[in-house]
Design a protein around this motif. Structure first.
Motif, mmCIF file in Angstrom:
data_model
loop_
_atom_site.group_PDB
_atom_site.id
_atom_site.type_symbol
_atom_site.label_atom_id
_atom_site.label_comp_id
_atom_site.label_asym_id
_atom_site.label_seq_id
_atom_site.Cartn_x
_atom_site.Cartn_y
_atom_site.Cartn_z
ATOM 1 N N LYS A 238 0.816 -1.207 0.000
ATOM 2 C CA LYS A 238 0.000 0.000 0.000
ATOM 3 C C LYS A 238 0.854 1.262 0.000
ATOM 4 O O LYS A 238 1.291 1.729 -1.057
ATOM 5 C CB LYS A 238 -0.952 -0.061 1.201
ATOM 6 C CG LYS A 238 -2.107 0.901 1.118
ATOM 7 C CD LYS A 238 -3.123 0.639 2.186
ATOM 8 C CE LYS A 238 -4.297 1.580 2.108
ATOM 9 N NZ LYS A 238 -4.984 1.673 0.821
ATOM 10 N N LYS A 239 1.096 1.821 1.182
ATOM 11 C CA LYS A 239 1.790 3.110 1.227
ATOM 12 C C LYS A 239 3.271 2.952 0.849
ATOM 13 O O LYS A 239 3.835 3.806 0.163
ATOM 14 C CB LYS A 239 1.666 3.719 2.623
ATOM 15 C CG LYS A 239 0.234 3.883 3.103
ATOM 16 C CD LYS A 239 -0.570 4.771 2.198
ATOM 17 C CE LYS A 239 -1.949 5.035 2.783
ATOM 18 N NZ LYS A 239 -2.759 5.907 1.909
ATOM 19 N N CYS A 240 3.894 1.856 1.330
ATOM 20 C CA CYS A 240 5.339 1.705 1.114
ATOM 21 C C CYS A 240 5.667 1.502 -0.362
ATOM 22 O O CYS A 240 6.546 2.167 -0.915
ATOM 23 C CB CYS A 240 5.873 0.527 1.930
ATOM 24 S SG CYS A 240 5.692 0.736 3.700
ATOM 25 N N GLU B 24 0.167 8.458 -6.972
ATOM 26 C CA GLU B 24 -0.410 9.492 -6.117
ATOM 27 C C GLU B 24 -1.428 8.954 -5.117
ATOM 28 O O GLU B 24 -2.034 7.906 -5.321
ATOM 29 C CB GLU B 24 -1.093 10.557 -7.004
ATOM 30 C CG GLU B 24 -0.162 11.218 -7.989
ATOM 31 C CD GLU B 24 0.995 11.980 -7.341
ATOM 32 O OE1 GLU B 24 0.821 12.484 -6.214
ATOM 33 O OE2 GLU B 24 2.081 12.058 -7.955
ATOM 34 N N HIS B 25 -1.620 9.762 -4.062
ATOM 35 C CA HIS B 25 -2.549 9.414 -2.982
ATOM 36 C C HIS B 25 -3.934 9.963 -3.354
ATOM 37 O O HIS B 25 -4.334 11.017 -2.860
ATOM 38 C CB HIS B 25 -2.021 10.055 -1.693
ATOM 39 C CG HIS B 25 -2.713 9.622 -0.454
ATOM 40 N ND1 HIS B 25 -2.719 10.378 0.702
ATOM 41 C CD2 HIS B 25 -3.417 8.503 -0.162
ATOM 42 C CE1 HIS B 25 -3.384 9.744 1.639
ATOM 43 N NE2 HIS B 25 -3.828 8.616 1.143
ATOM 44 N N MET B 26 -4.604 9.259 -4.241
ATOM 45 C CA MET B 26 -5.843 9.788 -4.816
ATOM 46 C C MET B 26 -6.878 8.688 -5.023
ATOM 47 O O MET B 26 -6.536 7.556 -5.375
ATOM 48 C CB MET B 26 -5.565 10.391 -6.205
ATOM 49 C CG MET B 26 -4.686 11.613 -6.195
ATOM 50 S SD MET B 26 -4.347 12.163 -7.880
ATOM 51 C CE MET B 26 -3.483 13.698 -7.567
ATOM 52 N N PRO C 52 -6.016 14.465 2.123
ATOM 53 C CA PRO C 52 -5.178 13.863 3.163
ATOM 54 C C PRO C 52 -5.878 12.670 3.808
ATOM 55 O O PRO C 52 -7.097 12.514 3.714
ATOM 56 C CB PRO C 52 -4.997 15.003 4.163
ATOM 57 C CG PRO C 52 -5.149 16.237 3.341
ATOM 58 C CD PRO C 52 -6.208 15.911 2.324
ATOM 59 N N SER C 53 -5.087 11.860 4.507
ATOM 60 C CA SER C 53 -5.588 10.649 5.147
ATOM 61 C C SER C 53 -6.842 10.946 5.984
ATOM 62 O O SER C 53 -6.884 11.937 6.708
ATOM 63 C CB SER C 53 -4.513 10.080 6.060
ATOM 64 O OG SER C 53 -3.357 9.835 5.318
ATOM 65 N N ALA C 54 -7.813 10.030 5.866
ATOM 66 C CA ALA C 54 -9.035 10.099 6.666
ATOM 67 C C ALA C 54 -9.809 11.407 6.493
ATOM 68 O O ALA C 54 -10.351 11.962 7.442
ATOM 69 C CB ALA C 54 -8.726 9.836 8.134
ATOM 70 N N GLY D 155 -12.173 11.499 4.004
ATOM 71 C CA GLY D 155 -13.386 11.127 3.286
ATOM 72 C C GLY D 155 -13.156 10.685 1.850
ATOM 73 O O GLY D 155 -14.082 10.763 1.031
ATOM 74 N N LYS D 156 -11.960 10.215 1.510
ATOM 75 C CA LYS D 156 -11.740 9.740 0.132
ATOM 76 C C LYS D 156 -12.648 8.545 -0.168
ATOM 77 O O LYS D 156 -13.224 8.447 -1.240
ATOM 78 C CB LYS D 156 -10.275 9.334 -0.089
ATOM 79 C CG LYS D 156 -9.358 10.509 -0.326
ATOM 80 C CD LYS D 156 -8.142 10.186 -1.187
ATOM 81 C CE LYS D 156 -7.302 9.063 -0.651
ATOM 82 N NZ LYS D 156 -6.725 9.387 0.672
ATOM 83 N N THR D 157 -12.745 7.629 0.816
ATOM 84 C CA THR D 157 -13.576 6.436 0.577
ATOM 85 C C THR D 157 -15.037 6.852 0.393
ATOM 86 O O THR D 157 -15.732 6.336 -0.495
ATOM 87 C CB THR D 157 -13.408 5.431 1.740
ATOM 88 O OG1 THR D 157 -12.017 5.165 1.896
ATOM 89 C CG2 THR D 157 -14.141 4.129 1.456
ATOM 90 N N ASP E 215 -10.132 3.937 -4.002
ATOM 91 C CA ASP E 215 -10.427 4.910 -2.930
ATOM 92 C C ASP E 215 -9.182 5.525 -2.295
ATOM 93 O O ASP E 215 -9.306 6.330 -1.392
ATOM 94 C CB ASP E 215 -11.290 4.259 -1.835
ATOM 95 C CG ASP E 215 -10.459 3.372 -0.910
ATOM 96 O OD1 ASP E 215 -9.445 2.797 -1.378
ATOM 97 O OD2 ASP E 215 -10.823 3.254 0.274
ATOM 98 N N ASP E 216 -7.967 5.142 -2.768
ATOM 99 C CA ASP E 216 -6.807 5.637 -2.021
ATOM 100 C C ASP E 216 -5.572 5.952 -2.876
ATOM 101 O O ASP E 216 -4.861 6.889 -2.561
ATOM 102 C CB ASP E 216 -6.426 4.599 -0.951
ATOM 103 C CG ASP E 216 -5.500 5.163 0.110
ATOM 104 O OD1 ASP E 216 -5.717 6.302 0.538
ATOM 105 O OD2 ASP E 216 -4.553 4.458 0.507
ATOM 106 N N ILE E 217 -5.331 5.142 -3.896
ATOM 107 C CA ILE E 217 -4.061 5.300 -4.626
ATOM 108 C C ILE E 217 -4.304 5.204 -6.128
ATOM 109 O O ILE E 217 -5.120 4.378 -6.580
ATOM 110 C CB ILE E 217 -3.043 4.223 -4.178
ATOM 111 C CG1 ILE E 217 -2.724 4.416 -2.685
ATOM 112 C CG2 ILE E 217 -1.755 4.285 -5.007
ATOM 113 C CD1 ILE E 217 -1.846 3.362 -2.068
HETATM 114 MN MN MN Z 1 -4.630 7.009 2.308
#
Ligand code: MN
Ligand code: O2Y
Length: 649
Positions: free
Chosen positions: A268-270, A288-290, A310-312, A314-316, A335-337
């Motif tokens: 995921k992030k790594c 990207e974080h999108m 940014p994290s948390a 409401g992207k989801t 929903d995140d990347i």
């Molecule tokens: Mn995220």
């Protein structure tokens, strides 16, 4: 101050037993491999992968090695093992769902212990001016990294199984996808990785057939405390010595001490963001974080947009939006990347490299995200949510449990509504397969990706920032991304509600120097014959003088998408110029049936923005200093000039 300052790590010399144990294991691995002749036999792995496994077996000394095939049968055995060890419990109210309770010391990503490791510091992180502290990532030298790894990993898997997880980020048949292999001593991580990424023998087959057998190497151990005292045997971890390291030069990730989320699910992030962004820079694309969503208007015209929050933030929720506007349809791609690049026709195309959603549970409900609620009650691993006596889950914001049903909080203690402590941990999560989402887009796993027409940036901005505005052009859009700020959230270890800079929503996820990252974004405009997407900033969180939200959010955000689509479709008379960008004309923004203060929502207060521009300029000059691209410096000056000549009425 050096970046690397993570307490008094103790050096543990290589135990002799561990070496002997490794030699015994190795013999066993060879013979079982010869017997089985399976793709998952260690001796039949592609040479580079076999080397990676054997090298780390030698260091970590597991008592067993299991190459994962991703099958249901394998998953079932792991689930049984996790139930036996008390790591998860079954949730009989739902089909194939489980609840894990982590150690109280291992509940979120730990940014302070996350490092990018390079020869030169400046390659990894922005170098701030003077004595200012860098805010966008931590650097460690490769030598320090190797010492830290040795101190932690030698013998760390003794008595445990090392699982070898071959996984693909993105559809296996996509030219945009990349392969990774994670070694881990956590069965919980294996089951979660199987939900979040594409795991299995097809990945090994691909590695076997690829000429260079390229994969990103990811080594993970939940670790064991130097004292030998494992505090919570159902969730071993070593929070005092947790470290998450990235070596972009070698496409390697090494994570120690935590079994939680972004620290341990290394795809995921790594991989998809930190290492991914460095690969993307080398290869000319963007990681990207999108979120990615498809939106269809009442005339049946469909567009795809990506959005960085940014994290948390409401992207989801946005990715799974149920539009309130009649005739509109939203479909979810991710929903995140996002991984995106311009194709040979100059069209920006995006894939979701993930296979599941790792969403924040608290606040998810039938009213905030009904689509998520239809997604998550099958084949899901919940972590740190509360448990109900009827075999279900509960968290803050969720509909109340039925009368007579009692609740245990995320620590397993009895809990009643109105308690002073939360039922679910604020960063509790659901880990659920993406294809269960009822509005998953038909092209969500298309190898060629989906075409992107707009890029949205956003954050939680209680003051001064309009509901939506559009960048004047690409360079201005990059500047808007660089200027992003938001109220802090529970996704990491930050406390309180301070407004933090979070450029591109990537502050915790940059894999390299932010100044170079800005240059990389700017360079997209230099590619021949590309159609650059329009760029927007959105803010669902503006508050009025009484501190009340001015905008209802959720499904009503479809009205913002409606305006963006009008702009993308070049509809005339849809925008008015302000110093910060284009905002909607009253006629072009559909607020029908809503009781909102249009002028207040879209106002651009001169005093606020003058302060904001100064603060952003200070931040960028101080943080990025020598590496701040001239184009961004020009953008700062242009904004200040526009604000100076701004006449408000
Ligand atoms: Mn995220
Ligand atoms: O490790 C964690 O605590 C989860 S962080 C996370 C999980 C899913 C999506 N995004 C994030 C994030 O922090 O941005």
């Amino acid at each position: 101050m050096p970046d690397f300052d993570v307490g008094d790590a103790q050096y543990v010399p290589l135990p002799r037993d561990c070496l002997r144990q490794y030699q015994r294991n190795f013999v066993r691995m060879q013979s079982s491999a010869n017997e089985t002749k399976k793709l998952t036999a260690v001796s039949l792995l592609p040479a580079k992968l076999r080397e990676f496994v054997e090298e780390n077996v030698r260091i970590c000394c597991p008592s067993n090695v299991q190459v994962c095939d991703g099958s249901d049968a394998e998953n079932q055995l792991l689930v049984n093992k996790l139930i036996e060890s008390g790591t998860i419990v079954s949730l009989p109210k739902y089909k194939n769902c489980f609840l894990a309770r982590s150690s109280v010391k291992d509940v979120a990503r730990v940014e302070s212990r996350t490092f990018i490791c390079t020869r030169n510091r400046r390659d990894a992180v922005n170098v701030p001016r003077g004595s200012a502290l860098g805010q966008m990532g931590n650097w460690m030298s490769l030598e320090q990294a190797d010492k830290a790894i040795e101190e932690r990993f030698v013998g760390c898997m003794a008595g445990r199984t090392m699982y070898v997880i071959p996984f693909s980020m993105g559809p296996l048949n996509s030219p945009y996808s990349k392969i990774g292999v994670q070694l881990t001593d956590s069965a919980y991580v294996v089951c979660s990785m199987r939900i979040m990424t594409r795991v299995g023998t097809e990945v090994l087959e691909k590695l076997n057939s690829d000429q260079d057998s390229y994969f990103v190497k990811a080594l993970h151990s939940v670790g064991r405390p130097a004292s030998g005292q494992v505090e919570h045997p159902h969730w071993p971890c070593d929070p005092e010595r947790t470290l998450i390291l990235h070596k972009p030069e070698f496409d390697e990730i090494v994570s120690y001490g935590s079994g939680y989320g972004g620290n341990s699910l290394l795809g995921k992030k790594c991989f998809a963001l930190r290492i991914g962004s460095t690969i993307a820079r080398r290869e000319g694309w963007l990681a990207e974080h999108m979120l990615i969503l498809g939106v269809t208007d009442p005339k049946g015209r469909k567009r795809y947009v990506v959005a960085a929050f940014p994290s948390a933030c409401g992207k989801t929720n946005m990715a799974m939006m149920r539009p309130s506007l009649p005739g509109y349809k939203v479909e979810c791609v991710g929903d995140d990347i996002v991984w995106m690049r311009f194709d040979q026709h100059g069209q920006l195309r995006a894939i979701n490299p993930e296979f599941g959603f790792f969403g924040v549970a608290p606040g998810t409900s039938g009213s905030t995200n009904p689509v998520a609620m239809e997604t998550i009650f099958e084949n899901t691993i919940f972590t740190n949510v509360a448990q109900t006596s009827d075999g279900g889950v509960y968290w803050e914001g969720m509909e109340d449990p039925a009368p007579g049903v009692t609740v245990k909080d995320w620590l397993g203690e009895p809990w009643v509504p109105g308690s002073s402590t939360p039922a679910a941990h604020p960063n509790s999560r659901f880990c659920t397969p993406a294809d269960q989402c009822p509005i998953i887009d038909e092209h969500w796993a298309s190898p060629e990706g989906v075409p992107i027409d707009a890029i949205l940036f956003g954050g939680r901005r209680p003051q001064g920032v309009p509901l939506v505005y559009e960048a004047f052009d690409w360079k201005h859009g990059v500047f808007i991304g660089a200027s992003m700020k938001s109220e802090a959230t529970a996704a990491a270890e930050h406390k309180g509600k301070a407004i933090m800079h979070d450029p591109f929503a990537m502050r915790p996820f940059f894999g390299y120097n932010f100044g170079h990252y800005l240059q990389h974004w700017l360079s997209m405009a230099n590619k021949a014959n590309v159609k650059l997407p329009k760029v927007y900033h959105v803010n669902w969180f503006r508050k009025d003088k009484e501190g009340k939200f001015m905008w209802p959010g959720y499904g009503e955000n479809s009205r913002v998408l409606d305006w963006i689509l009008r702009r993308v479709n070049d509809e005339p008379n849809t925008a008015q110029v302000t110093p910060i960008g284009y905002v909607p004309t009253k006629e072009s923004f559909n607020a029908t049936g809503l009781n909102v203060d249009f002028d207040g929502l879209f106002s651009v207060p001169k005093e606020f923005w003058t302060e904001e521009a100064k603060e952003v300029a200070n931040f960028l000059y101080e943080q990025v200093d020598q590496d701040l691209p001239q184009d961004i410096q020009d953008q700062i000056k242009n904004l200040i000039d526009r604000l100076n000549s701004y006449q408000t009425n």
